[in-house]
Design an enzyme around this catalytic site. Structure first.
Site, PDB file in Angstrom:
ATOM      1  N   LEU A  53       0.861  -1.168   0.000  1.00  0.00           N
ATOM      2  CA  LEU A  53       0.000   0.000   0.000  1.00  0.00           C
ATOM      3  C   LEU A  53       0.901   1.222   0.000  1.00  0.00           C
ATOM      4  CD1 LEU A  53      -2.742  -0.793   2.717  1.00  0.00           C
ATOM      5  CD2 LEU A  53      -2.956  -1.001   0.232  1.00  0.00           C
ATOM      6  N   ASP A  54       0.489   2.265  -0.694  1.00  0.00           N
ATOM      7  CA  ASP A  54       1.255   3.505  -0.650  1.00  0.00           C
ATOM      8  C   ASP A  54       1.303   4.029   0.780  1.00  0.00           C
ATOM      9  OD1 ASP A  54       1.594   3.422  -3.387  1.00  0.00           O
ATOM     10  OD2 ASP A  54      -0.100   4.749  -3.805  1.00  0.00           O
ATOM     11  N   LYS A  55       2.325   4.803   1.065  1.00  0.00           N
ATOM     12  CA  LYS A  55       2.502   5.362   2.404  1.00  0.00           C
ATOM     13  C   LYS A  55       1.242   6.087   2.894  1.00  0.00           C
ATOM     14  CE  LYS A  55       5.330   8.832   4.811  1.00  0.00           C
ATOM     15  NZ  LYS A  55       6.452   9.805   4.651  1.00  0.00           N
ATOM     16  N   ARG A 162      -4.654   5.730  -8.133  1.00  0.00           N
ATOM     17  CA  ARG A 162      -4.348   7.160  -8.163  1.00  0.00           C
ATOM     18  C   ARG A 162      -4.161   7.656  -9.598  1.00  0.00           C
ATOM     19  NH1 ARG A 162       0.626   7.460  -4.106  1.00  0.00           N
ATOM     20  NH2 ARG A 162       0.587   9.655  -4.766  1.00  0.00           N
TER      21      ARG A 162
END
Length: 245
Positions: A53-55, A162
Site C-alpha cells: 500500500l502507498d505510504k 491514483r
C-alpha cells in the site's frame, strides 16, 4: 500498537494507518517507522509483506509468517487472483454512477512514460455519494464538488488507482503527486486533516494453506466521518466492514 485484523499460523493482516510506510526505503530515508518492523516487534517474530500500500493509503495490509507462504501468496497477487476494494474521496462529480477505467500504465510512475513498456490496467468504479461543500478552491466557483467512490482494481500496477482517477479527471483529494495542490491545501485547512483520502477497505484471497476464502476488511478511520454530506454512506460502509458485521 498496530490493529490486527486477522491472525493464523500462516498470515497476519493489519489495518495500516495513513502515513506509515510498509517497509523502510531510501525514497523515504528520513522515516524511521514502517509497518513491517512494527508488526515484527509486536508479534515477536519475522513477517513478510505479500503486497503493498502507498505510504498515504490506510487499510488492509497482509503479511505472511513464513517465506513459503509469502511466495505462494505473492504469486497469487501476480496472477491477479485476490479481490481488492478501496474507498476514495475525489474531486468533482462523475457523470455516471458506475464505470471502468481501462487505460494502460507505464511500469514506473516515478519516471517519464515515454520509452517505458505500457502495461494493461483495469479499475472498476462506483460512485457512492456526491457532495457539494461551501469551500472555494477555484476563484470562479463559490463551492466545490466531491464524490465518494468505491474502486475495484483488477490489475495491480503501482499507483494504479491514483493514476487512473487522474486519467478520469477525478483525482484523489490529498494526492500530492497526481492531484491538485491548491485543492488539497484548501481541503486540509477546511477539515483540519491532511492525508491521502484513499483507504483499502477489503481484501479477499484464497488461503494458501486450506484453500478456503478469506475476507479481511477494515472500516474507514474516524476522520472519514467528518466529511460533509456523505455520512450516511460512510456509516453503512463502517457497519458492513466492522468485525461484528
Amino acid at each position: 500498537m498496530l490493529n490486527i485484523l486477522h491472525l493464523d499460523d500462516a498470515l497476519v493482516a493489519i489495518d495500516k494507518p495513513p502515513g506509515l510506510l510498509v517497509h523502510r526505503t531510501q525514497l523515504d530515508a528520513h522515516e524511521e517507522e514502517a509497518a513491517l518492523q512494527k508488526l515484527r516487534d509486536q508479534l515477536g517474530r519475522p513477517v513478510w509483506p505479500v503486497h503493498r500500500l502507498d505510504k498515504g493509503t490506510s487499510g488492509v495490509l497482509l503479511f505472511a509468517l513464513d517465506a513459503d507462504t509469502a511466495s505462494a501468496v505473492g504469486q497469487s497477487f501476480e496472477r491477479g487472483e485476490p479481490s481488492k476494494r478501496y474507498l476514495a474521496l475525489v474531486r468533482g462529480w462523475p457523470a455516471e454512477d458506475t464505470g471502468a477505467i481501462d487505460h494502460p500504465l507505464a511500469r514506473d510512475p516515478e519516471q517519464p512514460s515515454t520509452g517505458q513498456p505500457m502495461l494493461e490496467a483495469l479499475t472498476h468504479w462506483r460512485c457512492l455519494a456526491r457532495a457539494e461543500w461551501s469551500l472555494a478552491t477555484d476563484a470562479r466557483f463559490p463551492t466545490s464538488r466531491f464524490a465518494l467512490m468505491e474502486l475495484r482494481p483488477e490489475t495491480g500496477r503501482r499507483h494504479q488507482i491514483r493514476r487512473h482517477l487522474k486519467h478520469m479527471a477525478h483525482p484523489i483529494v490529498g494526492d500530492a503527486t497526481h492531484g491538485k495542490g491548491p485543492l488539497n491545501r484548501a481541503v486540509a485547512a477546511h477539515l483540519g486533516v491532511q492525508r491521502l483520502w484513499l483507504h483499502a477497505l477489503e481484501l479477499r484471497i484464497r488461503h494458501p494453506g486450506n484453500g478456503e476464502a478469506l475476507v479481511m476488511s477494515a472500516p474507514p478511520g474516524p476522520e472519514w466521518s467528518g466529511l460533509p454530506g456523505i455520512q450516511t454512506e460512510l456509516q453503512s460502509i463502517t457497519r458492513s466492514t466492522s468485525p461484528e458485521a
